[in-house]
Scaffold this motif. Structure first.
Motif, PDB file in Angstrom:
ATOM      1  N   UNK A  15       0.850  -1.194   0.000  1.00  0.00           N
ATOM      2  CA  UNK A  15       0.000   0.000   0.000  1.00  0.00           C
ATOM      3  C   UNK A  15       0.884   1.243   0.000  1.00  0.00           C
ATOM      4  N   UNK A  16       1.048   1.837  -1.148  1.00  0.00           N
ATOM      5  CA  UNK A  16       1.966   2.960  -1.311  1.00  0.00           C
ATOM      6  C   UNK A  16       1.511   4.211  -0.570  1.00  0.00           C
ATOM      7  N   UNK A  17       0.236   4.307  -0.209  1.00  0.00           N
ATOM      8  CA  UNK A  17      -0.270   5.465   0.514  1.00  0.00           C
ATOM      9  C   UNK A  17      -0.181   5.272   2.038  1.00  0.00           C
ATOM     10  N   UNK A  18       0.479   4.225   2.472  1.00  0.00           N
ATOM     11  CA  UNK A  18       0.604   3.969   3.912  1.00  0.00           C
ATOM     12  C   UNK A  18       1.497   5.013   4.562  1.00  0.00           C
ATOM     13  N   UNK A  19       1.124   5.410   5.770  1.00  0.00           N
ATOM     14  CA  UNK A  19       1.934   6.341   6.562  1.00  0.00           C
ATOM     15  C   UNK A  19       2.840   5.501   7.453  1.00  0.00           C
ATOM     16  N   UNK A  20       4.053   5.245   7.008  1.00  0.00           N
ATOM     17  CA  UNK A  20       4.951   4.298   7.652  1.00  0.00           C
ATOM     18  C   UNK A  20       5.131   4.574   9.145  1.00  0.00           C
ATOM     19  N   UNK A  32      -5.208   3.131   2.871  1.00  0.00           N
ATOM     20  CA  UNK A  32      -4.331   4.204   3.360  1.00  0.00           C
ATOM     21  C   UNK A  32      -3.978   3.933   4.827  1.00  0.00           C
ATOM     22  N   UNK A  33      -3.260   2.840   5.126  1.00  0.00           N
ATOM     23  CA  UNK A  33      -2.969   2.484   6.518  1.00  0.00           C
ATOM     24  C   UNK A  33      -2.244   3.595   7.272  1.00  0.00           C
ATOM     25  N   UNK A  34      -2.824   3.994   8.413  1.00  0.00           N
ATOM     26  CA  UNK A  34      -2.215   5.009   9.252  1.00  0.00           C
ATOM     27  C   UNK A  34      -2.431   6.433   8.784  1.00  0.00           C
ATOM     28  N   UNK A  35      -3.220   6.604   7.740  1.00  0.00           N
ATOM     29  CA  UNK A  35      -3.432   7.926   7.141  1.00  0.00           C
ATOM     30  C   UNK A  35      -4.921   8.160   6.947  1.00  0.00           C
ATOM     31  N   UNK A  36      -5.315   9.401   6.720  1.00  0.00           N
ATOM     32  CA  UNK A  36      -6.724   9.746   6.515  1.00  0.00           C
ATOM     33  C   UNK A  36      -7.325   8.838   5.434  1.00  0.00           C
ATOM     34  N   UNK A  37      -8.502   8.289   5.720  1.00  0.00           N
ATOM     35  CA  UNK A  37      -9.160   7.390   4.785  1.00  0.00           C
ATOM     36  C   UNK A  37      -9.435   8.089   3.457  1.00  0.00           C
ATOM     37  N   UNK A  38      -9.215   7.377   2.371  1.00  0.00           N
ATOM     38  CA  UNK A  38      -9.444   7.961   1.045  1.00  0.00           C
ATOM     39  C   UNK A  38     -10.916   8.299   0.834  1.00  0.00           C
ATOM     40  N   UNK A  39     -11.803   7.641   1.571  1.00  0.00           N
ATOM     41  CA  UNK A  39     -13.238   7.889   1.436  1.00  0.00           C
ATOM     42  C   UNK A  39     -13.781   8.720   2.608  1.00  0.00           C
ATOM     43  N   UNK A  40     -12.914   9.364   3.376  1.00  0.00           N
ATOM     44  CA  UNK A  40     -13.348  10.181   4.510  1.00  0.00           C
ATOM     45  C   UNK A  40     -14.248  11.301   4.004  1.00  0.00           C
ATOM     46  N   UNK A  41     -15.442  11.372   4.568  1.00  0.00           N
ATOM     47  CA  UNK A  41     -16.438  12.316   4.090  1.00  0.00           C
ATOM     48  C   UNK A  41     -17.360  12.679   5.244  1.00  0.00           C
TER      49      UNK A  41
END
Length: 190
Positions: free
Chosen positions: A61-66, A144-153
Motif C-alpha cells: 500500500x503505497x499510501x501507507x503512513x509508515x 491508506x494504513x495510518x493515514x486519513x481514509x481515502x473515502x473520509x467524508x
C-alpha cells in the motif's frame, strides 16, 4: 498482509498500553491480541494501523503512513468475506466493534475485494452503519494504513434541515466524488 486501523475520535490522548484486538468466535469475544505492551499514545485525530509485517504493508500500500504503522506479533484472524473486529481497552471493556460483510459493503463494481480495505467515511456516524463504509479508492492503492481514509467524508449539514454532501456525484471508485451523503436534521422523529 492484514491490518487493522484505529482512529482517536475523542479530544483526549489515549494510551494503548494493554489494549487488545479480538474477533468473534462462536458468539464470544475471543482471540485477544495485544496492540502494545508498553506506552503507545494515540493523540486526538490520529490514526494507527496494526499489522504483523510493517515493511510488507508499506510495499503493498503505497499510501501507507509508515510512521503510523505499528508492527505487532499477531493479529486475530479476520476472514476477508465477513467477520467482526473488536477493540478492547486495558480495563477489558469493548471500545469499539465492527462486523463486516464484504459482499454487502464493498463497491459492487469491483472485480475482486482482495487487498481492498473498507474505510469509514464519517466518525460521527455509528460504527455499524453499513452506509458509513466504502471501499478504499483505487487511486489511493485501495488502502491508506495510518493515514486519513481515502473515502473520509464527514457530515457537513450544519444548521440546514436537508442538505447534500456535495454538488457532484461520480460513483466510479476513483476516490473523487464516489459517495453522496444526504444529510437531514429534523426537530422530531418520524
Amino acid at each position: 498482509d492484514d491490518f487493522v486501523e484505529i482512529y482517536n475520535h475523542s479530544n483526549k490522548p489515549l494510551n494503548l498500553k494493554n489494549w487488545m484486538l479480538a474477533n468473534i468466535d462462536d458468539d464470544t469475544v475471543a482471540n485477544h491480541k495485544p496492540v502494545a505492551t508498553s506506552d503507545l499514545i494515540l493523540l486526538p485525530g490520529e490514526y494507527l494501523a496494526f499489522t504483523t509485517d510493517k515493511n510488507a504493508l508499506q510495499q503493498h500500500y503505497t499510501q501507507a503512513a509508515y510512521a503510523r504503522i505499528v508492527e505487532i506479533p499477531a493479529l486475530p484472524s479476520y476472514n476477508n468475506d465477513s467477520g467482526t473486529v473488536v477493540l478492547i481497552t486495558n480495563r477489558n471493556r469493548i471500545s469499539d466493534r465492527f462486523s463486516y460483510m464484504a459482499d454487502a459493503m464493498h463497491f459492487p463494481l469491483l472485480e475482486s475485494f482482495d487487498g481492498v480495505s473498507l474505510e469509514r467515511m464519517d466518525f460521527d456516524r455509528p460504527t455499524q452503519d453499513a452506509g458509513n463504509w466504502h471501499s478504499a479508492a483505487q487511486q489511493h492503492g485501495f488502502a491508506t494504513p495510518g493515514y486519513v481514509n481515502s473515502q473520509y467524508y464527514p457530515n457537513a449539514n450544519g444548521d440546514h434541515v436537508f442538505g447534500l454532501g456535495g454538488e457532484l456525484f461520480s460513483p466510479d471508485n476513483d476516490g473523487y466524488q464516489d459517495v453522496m451523503n444526504f444529510n437531514y436534521r429534523f426537530t422530531e422523529t418520524g
